[in-house]
Design a protein around this motif. Structure first.
Motif, PDB file in Angstrom:
ATOM      1  N   THR A  64     -26.907  20.289 -16.856  1.00 42.18           N
ATOM      2  CA  THR A  64     -28.476  20.246 -16.964  1.00 42.18           C
ATOM      3  C   THR A  64     -29.026  20.937 -18.270  1.00 42.18           C
ATOM      4  O   THR A  64     -30.246  20.662 -18.625  1.00 42.18           O
ATOM      5  CB  THR A  64     -28.631  20.299 -15.681  1.00 42.18           C
ATOM      6  OG1 THR A  64     -28.223  21.728 -15.401  1.00 42.18           O
ATOM      7  CG2 THR A  64     -28.751  19.601 -15.200  1.00 42.18           C
ATOM      8  N   GLY A  65     -27.652  22.209 -18.198  1.00 45.66           N
ATOM      9  CA  GLY A  65     -28.311  23.178 -19.572  1.00 45.66           C
ATOM     10  C   GLY A  65     -28.417  22.559 -21.066  1.00 45.66           C
ATOM     11  O   GLY A  65     -28.089  23.457 -21.583  1.00 45.66           O
TER      12      GLY A  65
ATOM     13  N   LEU B 248     -39.941  19.182 -18.991  1.00 44.46           N
ATOM     14  CA  LEU B 248     -38.559  19.615 -19.283  1.00 44.46           C
ATOM     15  C   LEU B 248     -38.303  20.825 -20.112  1.00 44.46           C
ATOM     16  O   LEU B 248     -37.621  22.079 -19.736  1.00 44.46           O
ATOM     17  CB  LEU B 248     -37.418  18.625 -19.573  1.00 44.46           C
ATOM     18  CG  LEU B 248     -36.610  18.423 -19.685  1.00 44.46           C
ATOM     19  CD1 LEU B 248     -35.560  19.148 -18.325  1.00 44.46           C
ATOM     20  CD2 LEU B 248     -35.882  17.052 -20.116  1.00 44.46           C
ATOM     21  N   LEU B 249     -38.830  21.228 -21.798  1.00 41.31           N
ATOM     22  CA  LEU B 249     -38.614  21.950 -22.647  1.00 41.31           C
ATOM     23  C   LEU B 249     -39.259  23.390 -22.132  1.00 41.31           C
ATOM     24  O   LEU B 249     -38.308  24.326 -22.327  1.00 41.31           O
ATOM     25  CB  LEU B 249     -39.439  21.712 -23.735  1.00 41.31           C
ATOM     26  CG  LEU B 249     -38.288  20.813 -24.300  1.00 41.31           C
ATOM     27  CD1 LEU B 249     -39.422  20.295 -25.851  1.00 41.31           C
ATOM     28  CD2 LEU B 249     -37.125  20.978 -25.339  1.00 41.31           C
ATOM     29  N   ARG B 250     -39.792  23.401 -21.369  1.00 44.95           N
ATOM     30  CA  ARG B 250     -40.650  24.209 -20.998  1.00 44.95           C
ATOM     31  C   ARG B 250     -39.593  25.522 -19.833  1.00 44.95           C
ATOM     32  O   ARG B 250     -39.236  26.712 -19.713  1.00 44.95           O
ATOM     33  CB  ARG B 250     -42.123  24.381 -20.648  1.00 44.95           C
ATOM     34  CG  ARG B 250     -42.839  25.656 -19.558  1.00 44.95           C
ATOM     35  CD  ARG B 250     -44.073  25.627 -19.928  1.00 44.95           C
ATOM     36  NE  ARG B 250     -44.554  24.288 -19.854  1.00 44.95           N
ATOM     37  CZ  ARG B 250     -45.311  23.975 -18.234  1.00 44.95           C
ATOM     38  NH1 ARG B 250     -44.272  24.515 -17.311  1.00 44.95           N
ATOM     39  NH2 ARG B 250     -45.716  22.279 -18.488  1.00 44.95           N
TER      40      ARG B 250
ATOM     41  N   LYS C 161     -37.016  28.897 -20.013  1.00 47.04           N
ATOM     42  CA  LYS C 161     -36.935  29.925 -18.975  1.00 47.04           C
ATOM     43  C   LYS C 161     -35.842  29.773 -18.729  1.00 47.04           C
ATOM     44  O   LYS C 161     -34.859  31.575 -18.740  1.00 47.04           O
ATOM     45  CB  LYS C 161     -37.538  29.365 -18.020  1.00 47.04           C
ATOM     46  CG  LYS C 161     -39.168  29.167 -17.883  1.00 47.04           C
ATOM     47  CD  LYS C 161     -39.883  28.952 -16.707  1.00 47.04           C
ATOM     48  CE  LYS C 161     -41.421  28.960 -17.312  1.00 47.04           C
ATOM     49  NZ  LYS C 161     -42.163  28.722 -15.690  1.00 47.04           N
ATOM     50  N   SER C 162     -35.118  29.305 -18.632  1.00 47.05           N
ATOM     51  CA  SER C 162     -32.999  29.424 -17.818  1.00 47.05           C
ATOM     52  C   SER C 162     -32.336  29.827 -19.720  1.00 47.05           C
ATOM     53  O   SER C 162     -31.398  30.470 -18.871  1.00 47.05           O
ATOM     54  CB  SER C 162     -32.417  28.556 -17.037  1.00 47.05           C
ATOM     55  OG  SER C 162     -32.471  27.329 -18.261  1.00 47.05           O
ATOM     56  N   HIS C 163     -32.614  29.271 -20.672  1.00 42.76           N
ATOM     57  CA  HIS C 163     -31.697  29.566 -21.571  1.00 42.76           C
ATOM     58  C   HIS C 163     -32.367  29.658 -22.712  1.00 42.76           C
ATOM     59  O   HIS C 163     -32.782  27.940 -22.949  1.00 42.76           O
ATOM     60  CB  HIS C 163     -30.209  29.017 -21.315  1.00 42.76           C
ATOM     61  CG  HIS C 163     -30.609  27.648 -20.860  1.00 42.76           C
ATOM     62  ND1 HIS C 163     -30.228  26.634 -20.455  1.00 42.76           N
ATOM     63  CD2 HIS C 163     -30.528  26.335 -23.240  1.00 42.76           C
ATOM     64  CE1 HIS C 163     -30.633  25.720 -20.631  1.00 42.76           C
ATOM     65  NE2 HIS C 163     -30.064  25.004 -21.822  1.00 42.76           N
ATOM     66  N   TRP C 164     -32.944  30.030 -23.502  1.00 42.63           N
ATOM     67  CA  TRP C 164     -33.358  30.423 -24.067  1.00 42.63           C
ATOM     68  C   TRP C 164     -32.015  29.761 -25.883  1.00 42.63           C
ATOM     69  O   TRP C 164     -31.291  29.808 -26.191  1.00 42.63           O
ATOM     70  CB  TRP C 164     -33.719  32.029 -25.507  1.00 42.63           C
ATOM     71  CG  TRP C 164     -34.467  31.659 -26.267  1.00 42.63           C
ATOM     72  CD1 TRP C 164     -34.288  32.109 -27.766  1.00 42.63           C
ATOM     73  CD2 TRP C 164     -36.537  31.224 -26.202  1.00 42.63           C
ATOM     74  NE1 TRP C 164     -35.608  31.574 -28.482  1.00 42.63           N
ATOM     75  CE2 TRP C 164     -36.326  31.185 -27.610  1.00 42.63           C
ATOM     76  CE3 TRP C 164     -36.766  31.265 -25.171  1.00 42.63           C
ATOM     77  CZ2 TRP C 164     -37.850  31.210 -28.266  1.00 42.63           C
ATOM     78  CZ3 TRP C 164     -37.897  30.897 -25.865  1.00 42.63           C
ATOM     79  CH2 TRP C 164     -38.955  30.994 -27.095  1.00 42.63           C
TER      80      TRP C 164
END
Length: 407
Positions: free
Chosen positions: A262-263, A287-289, A293-296
């Motif tokens: 999912t990432g 989804l992008l936002r 947040k979880s991985h730049w």
């Protein structure tokens, strides 16, 4: 020593008992034939009768053996031929292992008829013919292998599928393996060959169905399984996103993703692109936002600047990210684009120039050139157009170019 003494004692006792028995039973044998008569003691006659029985028995056995000399000769000949066939088979297998294909095929084929394992001969000879590039002969040998042994269909089909894959005949191999899968749904070799065939024809849905069984039978390692899953879902989502009215299919694939995928940035971008084409840019923005947040990732923030949702809210969100990453050139360029969407020309100029200072790129120079041209500052616009061309030229491969002397 004790056993020897025991045998002697038992022998002496038995002899004494027999002697006593002979004394107590003194009788005799009288045989008369015409005027001739023969008389002997009972015990000697008994011994003579036993000896005659033994002679008669062995004579009968000898006569019985001589009764079928031809069949015995045939059996001996068959055993001899089988022994020679086994030697040739071993020679052929050794030649096959050493890569001497022609010699291997000849030895194995000659020995097949008299071999006790003709299936091995024909299958190995088919391999040797295949390695020589004699594909028609290889197929003929496989047909002979099929007819040589009962219940050999699975073995022959497996070898045939392997040779087809080796010849890049993926579709034919897949047809053979699909039939085998119906008979042997959990056969490890069938599953391994199916994986190769599906990859060869690009059947990613087949790979997706196959993966749980490959993992269950430990036919793929952790790294290979993760790579296969990643490639499979990327291909499936890319295919679905390129088709009309397939958003639901893309949504289903996204919901079926394993947690560790999912990432995956590539998958996120494919899904976001499908959502945009379907007109659901709001979900694409969410989804992008959430993903950022979880991985730049620079690719995600770059795509964020191309969305058309709520430019004011997007700008506010991106400026919060800037507080944590004040020198991120991709984020600064995205902020410049979001400022343009909000008609903040001066702010857009500042963000683009800040991005250019952090990392000069042809893209940000093109944005500045376009902005200055529309602001009427043509000299600056020309300057950044030239910069964008120079930067783009640096990214091109080094190739010969015409000069004044070669025109």
């Amino acid at each position: 020593m004790r056993k020897l003494i025991l045998f002697i004692v038992i022998g002496l006792a038995g002899g004494a008992l027999l002697g006593q028995l002979m004394l107590s039973v003194p009788g005799y044998w009288l045989i008369r034939v015409g005027d001739t008569s023969v008389q002997t003691s009972f015990w000697f006659g008994l011994l003579l009768l036993f000896a005659l029985f033994l002679v008669f028995h062995f004579v009968l056995r000898a006569l019985w053996r001589l009764r079928r000399p031809i069949s015995r000769m045939r059996r001996w000949n068959a055993q001899n031929r089988n022994s020679q066939a086994m030697r040739r088979t071993v020679q052929g297998l050794v030649a096959l292992a050493e890569g001497r294909w022609k010699r291997a095929e000849k030895a194995l084929t000659r020995a097949a008829r008299d071999s006790s394992t003709p299936l091995v001969n024909y299958l190995s000879a088919a391999l040797a013919a295949h390695y020589q590039g004699r594909y028609e002969q290889s197929e003929a040998l496989l047909r002979q292998a099929h007819g040589s042994t009962e219940n050999a269909d699975s073995a022959v089909s497996l070898v045939q599928a392997q040779l087809m894959l080796d010849r890049q005949q993926h579709e034919q191999a897949l047809a053979t393996l699909t039939r085998l899968e119906q008979q042997l749904p959990e056969h490890p070799q069938v599953l391994k060959l199916l994986k190769q065939a599906y990859l060869g024809v690009g059947d990613w849905e087949g790979i997706r169905r196959l993966l749980p069984r490959l993992e269950r039978h430990r036919l793929v390692g952790e790294d290979e399984r993760a790579d296969l899953e990643r490639r499979t879902y990327r291909a499936l989502m890319r295919q679905a996103s390129q088709s009309d009215n397939e958003l639901e299919r893309v949504r289903t694939l996204w919901s079926d993703l394993p947690d560790h995928l999912t990432g995956d940035v590539e998958l996120i971008l494919i899904y976001v692109g499908a959502l945009q084409r379907a007109g659901d840019s709001a979900q694409a923005e969410r989804l992008l936002r959430q993903s950022l947040k979880s991985h730049w990732d620079t690719r995600l923030i770059h795509h964020y600047g191309t969305l058309e949702v709520d430019p004011n809210r997007q700008l506010v969100t991106a400026e919060k990210w800037l507080q944590e990453r004040p020198n991120d050139p991709e984020l600064l360029m995205t902020l410049g684009r979001l400022s343009l969407r909000n008609a903040y020309w001066g702010k857009a100029q500042e963000y683009f120039e800040a991005s250019h200072r952090q990392r000069p790129s042809g893209e940000v120079c093109a944005e500045l050139a376009r902005l200055y041209a529309n602001l009427g500052e043509h000299s600056k616009s020309q300057f950044y157009y030239r910069k964008s061309v120079e930067l783009l030229d640096r990214s091109l491969p080094a190739l010969p170019q015409p000069s004044e002397h070669t025109r």
